[in-house]
Scaffold this motif. Structure first.
Motif: not given
Length: 121
Positions: A27, A68, A106-109, A111-112
């Motif tokens: 972060t 994103s 914001r760690e996702s796939y 990323v945001q």
């Protein structure tokens, strides 16, 4: 009652510290570094806020291959060729952009991320 031995306490503490450190690095803010460079493949807009989906390749100076990207009223959108300031409505699917982020990732796939600056190439 559960009794934990001294070695297990140290191991749990070490695991906790590793999670805390890795969470901090996920972060951290990226100061004026290009997070992603790529093609706008989706766009959604309501008034002056919205998002774009950007897809590219991870390069030496970028961090992500897909993101994103949230856009708000503070986001600067610039045409790199003319140095002209643009509005969100000027961004189109198919544009090649560079995104500098503001705030945490914001760690996702994908990323945001929140865009600080978007440069249309």
């Amino acid at each position: 009652m559960i009794i934990i031995s001294g070695k297990k306490v140290y191991l749990l503490l070490l695991i906790f510290i590793i999670f805390m450190i890795s969470g901090w690095t996920l972060t951290k803010e990226n100061n004026n570094k290009v997070a992603i460079r790529g093609l706008v493949t989706e766009k959604s807009q309501e008034d002056e806020i919205g998002y774009i989906l950007v897809e590219g390749k991870i390069e030496e100076d970028t961090e992500f291959d897909k993101a994103s990207v949230s856009i708000n009223t503070k986001t600067k959108i610039i045409n790199e060729k003319s140095d002209e300031k643009l509005n969100l409505s000027d961004l189109k699917v198919g544009d090649v952009v560079e995104v500098i982020i503001d705030g945490p990732v914001r760690e996702s796939y994908p990323v945001q991320i929140d865009a600080k600056i978007i440069r249309i190439k």
